[in-house]
Design an enzyme around this catalytic site. Structure first.
Site, PDB file in Angstrom:
ATOM      1  N   ALA A  81     -15.817   3.417  -3.734  1.00 14.30           N
ATOM      2  CA  ALA A  81     -16.933   3.542  -4.674  1.00 14.30           C
ATOM      3  C   ALA A  81     -16.465   3.259  -6.100  1.00 14.30           C
ATOM      4  CB  ALA A  81     -17.504   4.949  -4.602  1.00 14.30           C
ATOM      5  N   GLU A  84     -15.907   4.076   4.638  1.00 15.90           N
ATOM      6  CA  GLU A  84     -17.184   4.554   5.176  1.00 15.90           C
ATOM      7  C   GLU A  84     -18.096   3.386   5.557  1.00 15.90           C
ATOM      8  OE1 GLU A  84     -17.672   7.295   1.783  1.00 15.90           O
ATOM      9  OE2 GLU A  84     -18.180   8.808   3.293  1.00 15.90           O
ATOM     10  N   GLU A 124     -10.966  10.926  -1.213  1.00 13.91           N
ATOM     11  CA  GLU A 124     -11.857  11.606  -2.162  1.00 13.91           C
ATOM     12  C   GLU A 124     -11.356  12.983  -2.580  1.00 13.91           C
ATOM     13  OE1 GLU A 124     -12.767   9.848   0.411  1.00 13.91           O
ATOM     14  OE2 GLU A 124     -14.524   8.629  -0.078  1.00 13.91           O
TER      15      GLU A 124
END
Ligand code: NAI
Length: 689
Positions: free
Chosen positions: A65, A109, A129
């Site tokens: 991300a 993911e 994360e």
């Protein structure tokens, strides 16, 4: 490919391929997500296409991300990662991820949302994360347990470590593990695959045994604030076991959201970004370049010199160790050999590798050995005359391009540099003891250091895998200057009525790796003694507790003499409280006519941590530290400050700087403290306003 995001749709027979490759390792920015979403939709609607391959670049399927977007909130903008996960996992055609390079966080993911994965055996897959105080929030906690089992998934998510692909090759995660081009292997796979239900539709068997093991893990974790991230991860993985996918996905989202708002998570994110930011030096000439360094010399083979030599050797440098006597060389060499033998014994290095590394080490008693060296670092006695003599020798023998580095911890590096004919090439490389273990490196920039020398020093820090922070010249640089004030205030707290044991316990319970007095016992109380004497020479009015001096005068130097603030004679490494020390303290207080007060643990923590932050603001004001976050990095990497509290500056800022100033005004009322120390520096008052 479209210029913005470099997406290319291609077809081979009935296989539709979405190639994507951005400059930033396929970070899943809003722009890239939009392009991917559109491309996948287009192939889903294309009647000729029977299966879809997602192919990243050779370097990265996707690095995850875009964290910058995350603070701006745009990560939720359509199409979010959630939307992509839904689209891929609901696809009515098989979707296949062709993974090379890295697939991290949101990138992994995305691959988990595909029906299948064809993976380069050298690829790195991880859900890191947790390092940002978060959990994977795009179905990672729901899908990974379904692919590889609850235990392995929990391990991967709670540590953030890369998945061990070879041992996972028989799980549903890995359809093909390939040594060749993953994209071509994925196309071959796609041509032979039939549509099957996505794994999200199959539920994990919620056996009583599994649920009990999760419960046991929860119980073992403890309930302190810092465990909030691990609890959330466990709860999310448990949701993958007890709920169906849609409910679990929603639960994961709720847990993710609550984490983003927690102080622990904010602190961990701050720490992550602060470390990145420390590498940016704002005022460097853009044309300046780091010099190339292959050959290094370390002068002085004592505690620090041999540790530093180990760091350079392990990073692949060729190292010459220089001493002025054979005995010094032999001792240093012995320390280095012992280190590598220990690495071999612990299985961290093979015998061959250890030998090969040590083959890059040579020794000398002559400065002529510096003739072909690119960077020389002195770690000789902390003495002005010794250091200047050594620096002059370095100056005389090093080639013109070389960097002259010093590991001094207290001498004025501006003055030392001026003793050479090339002060612009002098820089401080302040390692911490033991150098081969401690990650922090203060890079000390003198008033003369030129940009290329500074950049070389930073590059060295990177190659040594240290956390490098730039500091200006002052007594103690960033870390020790703050530490000295922290220790001074802690000492004055003993005068006022707190015991050293309460102070240590309060700060350790708060999260410091070691309380201040335990730390002094480890370093040797004589070191602090000398620092205090030196500081009093410069400023005779500086207020110190007299107790620490009495301890040293009674030969209680700490662990090395078995007695210091604690008693170590029973072999207890943490030491036992000592009634003799308390008697000494009582006598001192009586002699000084001090009215003893009692302090709460919170009060102790506030004084000690605000002492750090307050001095931090002075360092900023003087330009010694470039920014608040650099100070935090120094404390996290070098002083056992709890990462989940973000660092002293971040902590004080989160608490509120106005609140800090008010608290300091209160502390200043105390007759035993140093009221002048608690005057807020102008920069702090400005920042609070
Ligand atoms: P040390 O006393 O263990 O080692 C100094 C070494 O320098 C000795 O082996 C000595 O034989 C050698 N030496 C002395 N004069 C020399 C000369 N003219 N030519 C060549 N070699 C010479 O000292 P330590 O603790 O390793 O400290 C070295 C430097 O590192 C000092 O500047 C100290 O302030 C700094 N430092 C020390 C830290 C510590 O925790 N010990 C932490 C950070 C910096």
């Amino acid at each position: 490919m479209s210029s913005a995001n470099q997406i290319l749709i291609e077809k081979q027979g009935q296989v539709g391929i979405v190639n994507f490759q951005t400059e930033k390792l396929n970070v899943l920015s809003h722009a890239l997500r939009s392009d991917l979403y559109e491309a996948i939709q287009q192939l889903l609607a294309d009647a000729e296409v029977e299966s879809i391959v997602l192919a990243g670049s050779a370097k990265a399927f996707s690095a995850g991300a875009d964290i910058a977007e995350f603070s701006a909130g745009t990560h939720l903008q359509f199409p979010s990662l959630h939307d992509l996960v839904q689209l891929l996992s609901d696809a009515n055609k098989p979707t296949i991820a062709a993974i090379s390079g890295t697939a991290l966080g949101g990138g992994l993911e995305l691959a988990l949302a595909c029906h299948h994965r064809v993976i380069d055996a050298k690829a790195q897959l991880a859900l890191p994360e947790v390092h940002l105080g978060l959990l994977p929030g795009a179905a990672g906690t729901q899908l990974l347990p379904r692919y590889i089992g609850v235990d392995l998934a929990l391990e991967a998510i709670s540590t953030g470590k890369p998945l061990k692909l070879a041992s996972l090759k028989d799980t549903a995660l890995v359809d093909v593990l390939t040594e060749t081009d993953s994209k071509q292997a994925a196309i071959d796979f796609a041509q032979n695959t039939q549509k099957s239900a996505h794994i999200k539709h199959s539920n994990i068997d919620a056996s009583a045994e599994l649920l009990a093991s999760l419960q046991a893990k929860r119980a073992a974790m403890g309930n302190q604030a810092q465990h909030v991230v691990q609890h959330a991860i466990l709860n999310a993985v448990e949701a993958a076991v007890t709920l169906d996918f849609a409910q679990g996905f929603a639960q994961e989202q709720a847990l993710f959201q609550s984490l983003t708002e927690s102080d622990v998570s904010k602190s961990l994110r701050h720490a992550f970004f602060a470390e990145r930011e420390a590498k940016n030096i704002p005022d460097l000439n853009p044309d300046a370049r780091a010099k190339s360094v292959a050959k290094v010399a370390v002068i002085g083979a004592g505690t620090m010199g041999s540790g530093i030599a180990i760091c350079f050797l392990q990073a692949g440098f060729s190292v010459t160790l220089i001493e002025n006597q054979q005995a010094g060389l032999d001792r240093g060499l012995g320390l280095i050999q012992k280190h590598f033998a220990g690495q071999v014994a612990k299985g961290r290095l093979s015998e061959e590798k250890a030998q090969a590394i040590q083959a890059n080490l040579s020794t000398s008693l002559e400065y002529s050995a510096l003739a072909e060296v690119d960077l020389a670092l002195e770690a000789v006695f902390e003495d002005w005359d010794v250091k200047t003599a050594v620096l002059k020798q370095m100056d005389a023998h090093l080639p013109a391009h070389a960097v002259l580095a010093s590991n001094t911890s207290t001498l004025d590096l501006n003055l030392l540099a001026a003793e050479t004919s090339r002060p612009e090439s002098v820089v401080g490389l302040h390692f911490f003891s033991p150098a081969q273990v401690m990650p922090l490196l203060e890079v000390v920039r003198t008033q003369y250091t030129d940009d290329s020398t500074l950049m070389t020093a930073l590059e060295i820090g990177k190659r040594l895998r240290k956390v490098a922070v730039v500091a200006g010249v002052c007594d103690g640089f960033i870390g020790n200057r703050m530490l000295n004030e922290y220790l001074r205030i802690a000492g004055l707290l003993i005068d006022a009525g707190a015991s050293p044991y309460q102070i240590d316990r309060a700060l350790e319970n708060w999260g410091m790796a070691m309380g201040p007095f335990r730390m002094c016992d480890m370093a040797g109380n004589d070191i602090g003694y000398l620092i205090r004497k030196q500081q009093l020479k410069i400023n005779p009015n500086k207020k110190f507790s007299g107790i620490a001096d009495q301890l040293v005068e009674a030969k209680r130097l700490g662990q090395k003499t078995q007695k210091g603030w604690y008693d170590y004679s029973n072999g207890n490494r943490r030491g036992d409280q000592d009634a003799e020390v308390m008697a000494l303290i009582d006598a001192y207080r009586a002699e000084q006519g001090i009215q003893v007060q009692s302090f709460s643990d919170e009060d102790i923590v506030a004084r000690c941590i605000y002492a750090l932050a307050n001095e931090g603001f002075r360092l900023l004001e003087e330009g010694i530290a470039l920014r608040q976050s650099d100070i935090d990095v120094v404390y996290l990497a070098g002083y056992g400050f709890p990462r989940w509290r973000g660092g002293p500056m971040f902590y004080a800022t989160q608490q509120g700087l106005g609140y800090m100033i008010e608290a300091m005004q209160q502390f200043a009322q105390d007759p035993t403290t140093d009221a002048s120390f608690w005057q807020a520096p102008a920069l702090l008052s400005q920042a609070a306003a």
